[in-house]
Design an enzyme around this catalytic site. Structure first.
Site, mmCIF file in Angstrom:
data_model
loop_
_atom_site.group_PDB
_atom_site.id
_atom_site.type_symbol
_atom_site.label_atom_id
_atom_site.label_comp_id
_atom_site.label_asym_id
_atom_site.label_seq_id
_atom_site.Cartn_x
_atom_site.Cartn_y
_atom_site.Cartn_z
ATOM 1 N N GLY A 50 -11.595 3.365 4.753
ATOM 2 C CA GLY A 50 -10.926 2.430 3.209
ATOM 3 C C GLY A 50 -10.147 3.166 2.471
ATOM 4 O O GLY A 50 -10.137 4.882 2.873
ATOM 5 N N HIS A 51 -9.219 2.618 1.789
ATOM 6 C CA HIS A 51 -7.832 2.734 1.562
ATOM 7 C C HIS A 51 -8.542 3.291 -0.443
ATOM 8 O O HIS A 51 -8.943 3.558 -0.795
ATOM 9 C CB HIS A 51 -6.840 1.899 0.667
ATOM 10 C CG HIS A 51 -6.771 1.118 -0.035
ATOM 11 N ND1 HIS A 51 -5.997 0.058 -0.144
ATOM 12 C CD2 HIS A 51 -8.303 0.597 -0.429
ATOM 13 C CE1 HIS A 51 -6.723 -1.206 -0.720
ATOM 14 N NE2 HIS A 51 -8.303 -0.567 -0.935
ATOM 15 N N ASN A 52 -7.336 4.920 -0.329
ATOM 16 C CA ASN A 52 -8.260 5.742 -1.305
ATOM 17 C C ASN A 52 -9.598 6.167 -1.485
ATOM 18 O O ASN A 52 -9.956 6.873 -2.222
ATOM 19 C CB ASN A 52 -7.894 4.995 -3.182
ATOM 20 C CG ASN A 52 -6.735 4.200 -2.413
ATOM 21 O OD1 ASN A 52 -5.812 3.973 -1.878
ATOM 22 N ND2 ASN A 52 -7.501 3.130 -3.795
ATOM 23 N N GLN A 87 0.777 -0.994 -0.308
ATOM 24 C CA GLN A 87 0.201 0.110 0.562
ATOM 25 C C GLN A 87 0.942 1.254 -0.100
ATOM 26 O O GLN A 87 1.986 1.095 0.842
ATOM 27 C CB GLN A 87 -1.056 -0.499 0.798
ATOM 28 C CG GLN A 87 -1.996 -1.478 1.328
ATOM 29 C CD GLN A 87 -3.032 -1.263 -0.173
ATOM 30 O OE1 GLN A 87 -3.841 -0.369 0.145
ATOM 31 N NE2 GLN A 87 -3.072 -2.266 -0.532
#
Lengths: 339, 339, 339
Positions: A250-252, A209
């Site tokens: 969450g990511h992004n 990540q």
């Protein structure tokens, strides 16, 4: 009155000072130098106290209150008890917030560095930074003026935090750039790896990540909330956002300005929220969606598709809120018919 | 390109090395010694970059990409821009994961022990174990080779952790046996008492929780997730499971191999999941249930009964997913009729 | 048998001692001095073991058990295997809880103060208080006799904690008064600011949160749960409440006595629960509501209105539980008709 074991009060403040501070208009105040000692809800107030009426539901409490002064909307002025000083404004809660903050200012760093803290010699600390016992500040961090790093918080390598922030006890931050005047509550987790892996029957392979968390100014992240860093792009939280406790981001994911995310909401990876979006408690939002400016989502809803600007939705899966209410009614009628 | 304040890159790697590493086939590469410097999504890539196309949705980005090389499925090879080196494989995301890990290897212990850590003299630490400032390792713990215990993490008495693990900042582990190559994220809570008491109108009497948490190899436990220890039997997490943030796993729960448990899921006490079960975000599973191998549960569903192997279910209470979709449609039609 | 790396057993205890301790009646025990060494579930027990049968579902395990003794309801006495000592009682699980606690007593402070703890010189610690490595106890705190403050827990200025409590690893408490015999699990967050601000398109203005958290006696707060302090009034948790992991309790919320709040529940600001209310997992309760004594709410429900004493409700929005079940059935029939 606030418990003096926990709160330190400033003041008193005069009618003139309070008007200046909040922009409210003054009515019923023959003596502009009269001072008030504290703030409190209407029910417990005496004549040394400044209170407020925001919700019309509490009009009886207002009519019967012994408060010395009150922030109210202009239309309620004629319901005031005799002798009460009135501060009229179209947003009494906001005016009260400002006045209460004068009496009980938010903490800022006092410049003390605990000898029980661990600060890497390459970290750069601004003026007045306060670091409490057990806090850890890693290599190459930059901490802005007046920021507080509370006990046992952990700031990972290279993290940048602006001025006037507070990072609460036992919070941890890594791989992040954080603006000014942010409040990170105890136990918040910011910047850890997102939930990224290539699934497969022979096992799941973790994907590095490689993004960050980028947080604007004047943002709050609630206790034990989690914000994963981006997978490649960054996870972005806009200026002025308010994130409650136990929220997952969450990511992004990207949040625009001024979004309000209530407790236990989950926002899945790569979803983008516009400005001033409000997600009520326990809402879930699926991944890779676009949620427009000003969207409101009712509590416990599940958002599975893009939502256009200004829409209000509810239900799981979420539909326009009027339709959701009709569904609820229809379902309830269906049952009554079957009796 | 990843922010160098947070990430350290290895490489470059040649076409031949990347093929070797990932098992992909090489097309369009006259010079097998040509090297690539980094990985990135298709949009931002230049000719020094290795990228990937997994989701057909992004085919336009692929066609227009300036990436020097790309992992793709063989069927997309003829859509590639001129000059792009192609690594073909049936699972481009998995190949990318492996390549990205070569550029950005996962951390392993560097053998440093902070003098601000507290390690009980009876604890046994393997080779290369890294213990950061403020971490606590209690009596009779065993920590395997190369494992990292991050700042302010707390490892309780007698806990065994395998090799190559990382326990994140401010996490706590007690009453647990943990395998190799596990990632325990910041703030995770593993091994505390389950929610066990004899209820009664004269008060609730706590029941001693005498089991453990037993975690296999290659398991991830997300930030601020909680796994209670067993009441008598153990709580068991099989090899290769991926548990996201803010997940609750009750006492005596068992997960088979390779389960994927997305954020904010709750699994109640004594429920058993088979292998490769997938629970999407915010799912709740009642206690004392059996969930078969390969079961998939849609986001926000509530599972109230046993689910046979291979089923996909949705809704609250959860039903076969096709039935759940029909219910949603039927409810929506019902409302339209009533207009 | 419990893993001796994690658990230390007392005993053995005789038939006479166990009867005395639990108030159960003894059957089938020619020798009142006969002792038992340990407790365990029926399946794994041998003749040195004391077990219990609570749930009728496990009657076969009872009939075939090799346990030396068992707590049971009187009506099952004639199903007992030959030679098994019987302790009869109408609440076998409660009797087992008491006996198991004799074998495995709950921890109390051993009086040790780690030299790696930080304790402000103005804090007052009772007799036998135990403070583990990395714990922080701030100015003017009062900690009652025998209380344990585990590693890396952070107790804020002025906090009062009663006797016989345990504050788990990495928990944080501020602005709070806590009674006796409370268990605060690892990572719990108690007393931080509530989610209070004046919303507005020009930005949200934070409102000082001037109340406290007041917790009675014999309360459990689960791992990574969050309880915000009041905005002006206090947030109040009554005697004997059991709060599971990852629960959110908003500002000004009040819980009566003996409430049971299961994992991942969220209770919004200013809502008041009566005594012995049970909220099952993932329930959400809206703000400013009154929930009567003895109310039970089914898992994942969303409570949007006041609920009268003794009601059982389910669904989102929650309705009387029988109606909720009928809705579920009606919806499922609707779909079948459409096939």
């Amino acid at each position: 009155m606030a418990d003096t074991r926990f709160f330190r009060r400033k003041g008193p403040f005069s009618v003139a000072e309070i008007a200046e501070l909040t922009g409210a208009e003054v009515l019923n105040a023959p003596d502009k130098a009269r001072v008030f000692d504290d703030v409190s809800p209407l029910q417990n107030a005496d004549d040394s106290i400044l209170s407020f009426l925001d919700n019309r539901k509490y009009i009886d409490a207002f009519v019967n209150s012994k408060a010395g002064a009150c922030f109210i909307r202009p239309e309620f002025a004629d319901r005031a008890p005799e002798g009460m000083v009135l501060f009229t404004t179209n947003d009494p809660y906001r005016a009260y917030a400002k006045a209460a903050t004068a009496f009980y200012p938010f903490e800022t760093g006092n410049g003390s560095i605990s000898d029980r803290a661990f600060i890497d010699p390459t970290a750069k600390l601004g003026k007045g930074v306060q670091v409490d016992a057990g806090a850890v500040i890693s290599a190459n961090c930059e901490i802005g003026d007046g920021t507080i790093i509370a006990s046992n918080a952990v700031i990972g390598e290279g993290v940048v935090i602006g001025a006037g922030c507070k990072v609460g006890a036992n919070a941890s931050i890594s791989h992040s750039l954080i603006g000014n005047l942010c409040l990170i509550y105890p136990g918040a987790r910011i910047g850890q790896d997102g939930f990224g892996f290539a699934m497969g029957p022979q096992g799941h392979v973790k994907v590095p990540q490689l993004g960050r968390v980028v947080i604007g100014n004047d943002v709050e992240v609630g206790a034990n909330s989690t914000i994963d860093r981006g997978a490649g792009p960054d996870t972005v939280i806009g200026n002025g956002c308010r994130i409650d406790n136990l929220v997952q981001i969450g990511h992004n994911v990207e949040l625009g300005m001024g979004c309000v995310v209530v407790s236990q909401v989950g926002i899945s990876g790569s979803t983008k929220l516009g400005n001033f979006v409000v997600l009520a408690g326990q809402v879930g939002v699926a991944g890779h969606l676009e949620i427009g400016d000003g969207v409101k989502v009712a509590a416990q809803s599940g958002v599975m598709r893009n939502i256009g600007p200004g829409e209000t939705v509810g239900g799981s899966p979420a539909v326009p809120v009027m339709e959701y209410h009709k569904q609820t009614v229809a379902l309830s009628r269906l049952v009554r018919k079957k009796k």
